[in-house]
Write a protein that holds these residues in place. Structure first.
Motif, PDB file in Angstrom:
ATOM      1  N   ARG A 196       5.970   4.827  -3.894  1.00 48.20           N
ATOM      2  CA  ARG A 196       4.590   4.666  -3.458  1.00 48.20           C
ATOM      3  C   ARG A 196       4.311   3.178  -3.294  1.00 48.20           C
ATOM      4  NH1 ARG A 196       1.429   6.297  -8.115  1.00 48.20           N
ATOM      5  NH2 ARG A 196       3.418   6.350  -9.249  1.00 48.20           N
ATOM      6  N   LEU A 197       3.590   2.853  -2.258  1.00 43.43           N
ATOM      7  CA  LEU A 197       3.146   1.483  -2.047  1.00 43.43           C
ATOM      8  C   LEU A 197       1.651   1.421  -2.314  1.00 43.43           C
ATOM      9  CD1 LEU A 197       3.614  -1.437  -1.072  1.00 43.43           C
ATOM     10  CD2 LEU A 197       3.238  -0.618   1.267  1.00 43.43           C
ATOM     11  N   LEU A 198       1.263   0.626  -3.313  1.00 44.36           N
ATOM     12  CA  LEU A 198      -0.136   0.472  -3.684  1.00 44.36           C
ATOM     13  C   LEU A 198      -0.621  -0.897  -3.233  1.00 44.36           C
ATOM     14  CD1 LEU A 198      -2.768   1.094  -5.226  1.00 44.36           C
ATOM     15  CD2 LEU A 198      -1.619   0.315  -7.321  1.00 44.36           C
ATOM     16  N   ARG A 199      -1.714  -0.904  -2.463  1.00 41.80           N
ATOM     17  CA  ARG A 199      -2.303  -2.144  -1.961  1.00 41.80           C
ATOM     18  C   ARG A 199      -3.764  -2.197  -2.400  1.00 41.80           C
ATOM     19  NH1 ARG A 199      -0.772  -4.208   3.720  1.00 41.80           N
ATOM     20  NH2 ARG A 199      -0.452  -6.030   2.367  1.00 41.80           N
ATOM     21  N   ARG A 200      -4.139  -3.272  -3.101  1.00 43.95           N
ATOM     22  CA  ARG A 200      -5.507  -3.451  -3.606  1.00 43.95           C
ATOM     23  C   ARG A 200      -6.074  -4.752  -3.047  1.00 43.95           C
ATOM     24  NH1 ARG A 200      -6.163  -3.666  -9.621  1.00 43.95           N
ATOM     25  NH2 ARG A 200      -7.984  -2.337  -9.384  1.00 43.95           N
ATOM     26  N   VAL A 201      -7.216  -4.690  -2.415  1.00 40.86           N
ATOM     27  CA  VAL A 201      -7.872  -5.880  -1.894  1.00 40.86           C
ATOM     28  C   VAL A 201      -9.152  -6.117  -2.707  1.00 40.86           C
ATOM     29  CG1 VAL A 201      -9.031  -4.556  -0.074  1.00 40.86           C
ATOM     30  CG2 VAL A 201      -8.837  -7.047   0.124  1.00 40.86           C
ATOM     31  N   ARG A 202      -9.358  -7.366  -3.093  1.00 41.79           N
ATOM     32  CA  ARG A 202     -10.486  -7.706  -3.968  1.00 41.79           C
ATOM     33  C   ARG A 202     -11.079  -9.045  -3.530  1.00 41.79           C
ATOM     34  NH1 ARG A 202     -10.364 -10.767  -8.867  1.00 41.79           N
ATOM     35  NH2 ARG A 202     -12.207 -10.377 -10.163  1.00 41.79           N
ATOM     36  N   ALA A 217      -3.792   7.433   1.210  1.00 37.58           N
ATOM     37  CA  ALA A 217      -5.057   7.689   0.519  1.00 37.58           C
ATOM     38  C   ALA A 217      -5.792   6.362   0.357  1.00 37.58           C
ATOM     39  CB  ALA A 217      -4.804   8.329  -0.840  1.00 37.58           C
ATOM     40  N   ALA A 218      -7.119   6.412   0.325  1.00 37.55           N
ATOM     41  CA  ALA A 218      -7.893   5.176   0.260  1.00 37.55           C
ATOM     42  C   ALA A 218      -9.219   5.416  -0.449  1.00 37.55           C
ATOM     43  CB  ALA A 218      -8.155   4.645   1.672  1.00 37.55           C
ATOM     44  N   THR A 219      -9.779   4.343  -0.985  1.00 35.47           N
ATOM     45  CA  THR A 219     -11.115   4.404  -1.585  1.00 35.47           C
ATOM     46  C   THR A 219     -12.193   4.049  -0.573  1.00 35.47           C
ATOM     47  OG1 THR A 219     -10.901   2.122  -2.364  1.00 35.47           O
ATOM     48  CG2 THR A 219     -10.255   3.879  -3.896  1.00 35.47           C
ATOM     49  N   GLU A 253      -8.758   0.186  -2.508  1.00 37.51           N
ATOM     50  CA  GLU A 253      -7.351   0.533  -2.729  1.00 37.51           C
ATOM     51  C   GLU A 253      -6.822   1.418  -1.608  1.00 37.51           C
ATOM     52  OE1 GLU A 253      -7.402   0.704  -7.630  1.00 37.51           O
ATOM     53  OE2 GLU A 253      -6.682   2.421  -6.456  1.00 37.51           O
ATOM     54  N   PHE A 254      -5.523   1.247  -1.321  1.00 40.72           N
ATOM     55  CA  PHE A 254      -4.810   2.080  -0.358  1.00 40.72           C
ATOM     56  C   PHE A 254      -3.462   2.431  -0.964  1.00 40.72           C
ATOM     57  CE2 PHE A 254      -7.727  -0.669   1.821  1.00 40.72           C
ATOM     58  CZ  PHE A 254      -8.355   0.158   2.742  1.00 40.72           C
ATOM     59  N   VAL A 255      -3.102   3.703  -0.909  1.00 45.32           N
ATOM     60  CA  VAL A 255      -1.838   4.173  -1.483  1.00 45.32           C
ATOM     61  C   VAL A 255      -1.091   4.954  -0.413  1.00 45.32           C
ATOM     62  CG1 VAL A 255      -0.712   5.460  -3.324  1.00 45.32           C
ATOM     63  CG2 VAL A 255      -2.920   4.340  -3.759  1.00 45.32           C
ATOM     64  N   LEU A 256       0.161   4.556  -0.149  1.00 46.75           N
ATOM     65  CA  LEU A 256       1.004   5.238   0.827  1.00 46.75           C
ATOM     66  C   LEU A 256       2.218   5.812   0.113  1.00 46.75           C
ATOM     67  CD1 LEU A 256       1.555   5.799   3.903  1.00 46.75           C
ATOM     68  CD2 LEU A 256       2.947   3.712   3.868  1.00 46.75           C
ATOM     69  N   GLY A 257       2.477   7.106   0.346  1.00 42.28           N
ATOM     70  CA  GLY A 257       3.630   7.733  -0.286  1.00 42.28           C
ATOM     71  C   GLY A 257       3.949   9.060   0.359  1.00 42.28           C
ATOM     72  N   ALA A 258       4.748   9.862  -0.335  1.00 46.29           N
ATOM     73  CA  ALA A 258       5.150  11.158   0.194  1.00 46.29           C
ATOM     74  C   ALA A 258       3.934  12.066   0.376  1.00 46.29           C
ATOM     75  CB  ALA A 258       6.173  11.818  -0.735  1.00 46.29           C
ATOM     76  N   ASP A 277       3.431  15.215   0.007  1.00 47.28           N
ATOM     77  CA  ASP A 277       3.188  16.216  -1.031  1.00 47.28           C
ATOM     78  C   ASP A 277       3.188  15.636  -2.440  1.00 47.28           C
ATOM     79  OD1 ASP A 277       3.026  18.260   0.876  1.00 47.28           O
ATOM     80  OD2 ASP A 277       5.209  18.497   0.903  1.00 47.28           O
ATOM     81  N   ASP A 278       3.201  14.322  -2.567  1.00 51.55           N
ATOM     82  CA  ASP A 278       3.249  13.690  -3.882  1.00 51.55           C
ATOM     83  C   ASP A 278       1.838  13.644  -4.481  1.00 51.55           C
ATOM     84  OD1 ASP A 278       3.573  12.126  -6.133  1.00 51.55           O
ATOM     85  OD2 ASP A 278       4.593  10.464  -5.111  1.00 51.55           O
ATOM     86  N   PRO A 279       1.600  14.350  -5.608  1.00 46.12           N
ATOM     87  CA  PRO A 279       0.251  14.348  -6.200  1.00 46.12           C
ATOM     88  C   PRO A 279      -0.174  12.980  -6.727  1.00 46.12           C
ATOM     89  CG  PRO A 279       1.825  15.430  -7.660  1.00 46.12           C
ATOM     90  CD  PRO A 279       2.539  15.197  -6.362  1.00 46.12           C
ATOM     91  N   ALA A 280       0.780  12.051  -6.874  1.00 52.13           N
ATOM     92  CA  ALA A 280       0.445  10.716  -7.365  1.00 52.13           C
ATOM     93  C   ALA A 280      -0.138   9.824  -6.278  1.00 52.13           C
ATOM     94  CB  ALA A 280       1.688  10.047  -7.974  1.00 52.13           C
ATOM     95  N   VAL A 281      -0.100  10.294  -5.011  1.00 54.88           N
ATOM     96  CA  VAL A 281      -0.681   9.506  -3.923  1.00 54.88           C
ATOM     97  C   VAL A 281      -2.193   9.728  -3.936  1.00 54.88           C
ATOM     98  CG1 VAL A 281      -0.679   9.035  -1.448  1.00 54.88           C
ATOM     99  CG2 VAL A 281       1.452   9.660  -2.596  1.00 54.88           C
ATOM    100  N   VAL A 282      -2.826   8.996  -4.845  1.00 51.18           N
ATOM    101  CA  VAL A 282      -4.270   9.094  -5.042  1.00 51.18           C
ATOM    102  C   VAL A 282      -4.817   7.691  -5.183  1.00 51.18           C
ATOM    103  CG1 VAL A 282      -6.123   9.945  -6.528  1.00 51.18           C
ATOM    104  CG2 VAL A 282      -4.063  11.326  -6.198  1.00 51.18           C
ATOM    105  N   ALA A 283      -5.863   7.380  -4.449  1.00 51.15           N
ATOM    106  CA  ALA A 283      -6.493   6.064  -4.557  1.00 51.15           C
ATOM    107  C   ALA A 283      -7.529   6.071  -5.667  1.00 51.15           C
ATOM    108  CB  ALA A 283      -7.135   5.682  -3.233  1.00 51.15           C
ATOM    109  N   GLY A 284      -7.643   4.944  -6.376  1.00 52.81           N
ATOM    110  CA  GLY A 284      -8.639   4.818  -7.438  1.00 52.81           C
ATOM    111  C   GLY A 284      -8.053   4.632  -8.808  1.00 52.81           C
ATOM    112  N   ALA A 285      -6.746   4.852  -8.953  1.00 54.62           N
ATOM    113  CA  ALA A 285      -6.082   4.670 -10.252  1.00 54.62           C
ATOM    114  C   ALA A 285      -5.225   3.409 -10.251  1.00 54.62           C
ATOM    115  CB  ALA A 285      -5.226   5.897 -10.576  1.00 54.62           C
TER     116      ALA A 285
END
Length: 604
Positions: A109-115, A160-162, A185-190, A192-200
């Motif tokens: 998973r690639l997690l990208r957070r902009v602040r 997924a994104a916030t 936040e933006f999360v890119l992954g598989a 069907d992967d339940p971990a591809v959720v933005a906000g964590a």
């Protein structure tokens, strides 16, 4: 960097890298992920703008601050990357990471957070997935609040994104304003992967930081170049497979060794040579587990090679595949117009006799500082050494994989000597059964062959290969593998000759001879660090110190190195390059001891 089809590509050195030891993504200092193979290191790319245009796949995330100063840093002691924009009206940071999976088969998973750290800024995001090296017809579709990316016969991904996402011309887009202290936040992954959720993202960030920092604490390097050595260690760890234990030569394919040239190879595989050198670097820093994992990976390869005659391949895929057919991606324009862009690597069919020496040196070190060799492991070693006894007089293509006629290369002879030397040492140390008389006889024969046939009295130095008077940067390994004394007059004469003909401002070229390919390549980073260590071992410590400090300035702002350097010190070739970083570790470690006046306790 020249414009390609109207789009400006980023220089090779303008990138950081994040990864989870299954795959890795390159992120430019503009906030663009322009190279990413997914789900594995050697899978087809989903982002390949670095080798073409954004149409080949890109993930852009940046504030609308055109006059901002941009910086990239790694969060301390980690592989978590932060890109920063500093402008009068705002300070913005994008934090990129790939969470470390718990299971071997967890998809990356690639997690990208902009602040926004200060002020107020408008932020734009564009994610364009192009499956199969941009050869597949990728489609972006809404999936609730998320966006899915699909292509026939290819693994699907989900973003997924916030913040709200929309689809336009095959890309996922978002545009929004953040006030000071706000984050998206933006999360890119598989798909069907339940971990591809933005906000964590905060929890993922802290867990990922803890992983890298916990690992790095095992390093026993405490010298004056700790920051650079630690960065090199983290880069090497990033290139190891947590599933298989193999070690990549580099994270990328197709990046050119010469501007607009044809030397554009695929390095997303495990070279026995490069990985064996990496074992040396890991052992030197105290990372025994990684070295043991690699030796288990090697045993799985060698275990398939007990037939007569044994044919140990020079490179494998991480899963152990031996056949890696080379092909060209003609639809990609290449980095800076350098074509062809190649995937696969035909070097797997070559004969390179030096790999036996590098492998057995790693086996010897792993036994000295790690796990004791098993009965089957020793049986494989005996098999390999017996083959070296029978084949060391043969021609091969050498360490640099010359794509031409096979030759008698000095480095190949040298490493065959190392193979015999380390096997004899290991057998003696562990009281293992071995045909000592034969091995000693062959070791002496190689020793005599090198001194009698590869020393040229007319030119006054060792030569690259029989029938020539050329020099070779791989000669710098002669004292490092303890074949010749670092202050032996003949070696010093060779070192002086290398300085005159192959060194330019501390940057060392591999050779100047014809290698069967068009154009000239850059200076080789690993050879440059070997040169520093040779100077230090020869007692020229002040010169070694200066050359080393100059080489450190050729790293990119994050402390990363590609394979080569152009005449102005810009990066060339695939990146980050394992061989470059392990050579830095070795040079820094030895030079530290020389400058401090301490006697090293490390004895290879």
């Amino acid at each position: 960097m020249a414009d390609i089809h109207g789009e400006r590509q980023h220089p090779i050195e303008a990138h950081g890298v994040v990864g989870d030891m299954r795959s890795a993504a390159l992120i430019a200092d503009s906030g663009c992920v322009d190279f990413f193979c997914w789900p594995d290191f050697d899978s087809p790319s989903i982002f390949a703008a670095l080798l073409d245009t954004p149409e080949a796949g890109i993930f852009q995330l940046a504030p609308d601050l055109p006059d901002a100063r941009r910086q990239q840093i790694y969060l301390p002691d980690s592989n978590v990357l932060q890109t920063r924009w500093l402008a009068r009206e705002a300070v913005v940071e994008v934090t990129d990471l790939m969470p470390i999976g718990v299971g071997e088969d967890d998809h990356p998973r690639l997690l990208r957070r902009v602040r926004v750290v200060h002020g107020r800024a408008r932020v734009r995001m564009r994610c364009r997935v192009r499956h199969d090296y941009s050869r597949a017809a990728s489609v972006a579709e809404s999936d609730g609040d998320d966006v899915g990316f699909h292509a026939e016969g290819q693994p699907s991904l989900r973003l997924a994104a916030t913040r709200p996402l929309r689809i336009e011309q095959g890309s996922a887009l978002a545009e929004f304003v953040l006030e000071q202290g706000q984050c998206a936040e933006f999360v890119l992954g598989a798909f069907d992967d339940p971990a591809v959720v933005a906000g964590a993202g905060e929890q993922c960030l802290q867990e990922t930081l803890a992983y890298w920092r916990r690992w790095l604490k095992h390093s026993r390097y405490r010298g004056r170049w700790r920051e650079m050595v630690n960065r090199s260690a983290l880069a090497l760890k990033l290139l190891t497979s947590r599933k298989h234990g193999g070690i990549l030569a580099a994270a990328t394919f197709g990046l050119p060794e010469a501007a607009q040239g044809e030397r554009n190879w695929d390095y997303r595989y495990t070279w026995i040579r490069d990985a064996s050198f990496t074992v040396y670097a890991f052992m030197r820093l105290g990372f025994v587990e990684e070295a043991n994992d690699f030796m288990r990976w090697v045993r799985a390869r060698v275990g398939d090679c007990t037939a007569e005659p044994m044919h140990l391949r020079i490179l494998y895929s991480l899963e152990g595949e031996q056949e890696l057919p080379e092909s060209e991606l003609d639809h990609l324009a290449g980095h800076g117009g350098a074509r062809p862009v190649r995937i696969g690597n035909e070097a797997h069919t070559q004969r390179q006799l030096d790999i036996f020496g590098e492998l057995l040196d790693a086996v010897y070190l792993a036994n000295k500082y790690g796990e004791a060799i098993s009965h089957d492991g020793w049986r494989h070693v005996v098999h390999i050494v017996d083959q070296v006894c029978d084949s060391w007089r043969h021609k091969d293509v050498g360490i640099w994989e010359i794509r031409g006629e096979e030759q008698h290369f000095l480095h190949s002879r040298l490493m065959c000597w190392v193979a015999l030397d380390r096997a004899i040492r290991l057998a003696s140390k562990r009281s293992l059964p071995a045909p000592f008389a034969r091995w000693n006889e062959q070791r002496q024969a190689i020793h005599d062959d090198i001194w009698n046939n590869f020393w040229d009295p007319e030119c006054g130095h060792f030569i690259q290969r029989l029938g020539s008077q050329e020099l070779d940067g791989s000669m710098l390994l002669m004292p490092l593998v303890r074949f010749v004394g670092a202050s032996d007059p003949r070696w010093l004469a060779t070192l002086d000759a290398i300085e005159r003909h192959l060194v330019r401002d501390g940057m060392v070229y591999r050779y100047r001879s014809d290698d069967g390919l068009k154009g000239e390549e850059g200076a080789f980073v690993a050879c440059s660090f070997w040169y520093v260590e040779c100077l230090a071992r020869a007692g020229r410590v002040e010169q070694a110190h200066l050359e080393f400090e100059q080489l450190l300035r050729y790293a990119n702002p994050l402390g990363l190195y590609a394979e080569e350097l152009d005449p102005r010190g810009h990066h060339l070739g695939n990146t980050p390059q394992a061989l470059s970083h392990l050579a830095l570790i070795s040079a820094a470690s030895f030079l530290d001891h020389k400058l401090s006046g301490e006697r090293t306790t490390w004895q290879p």
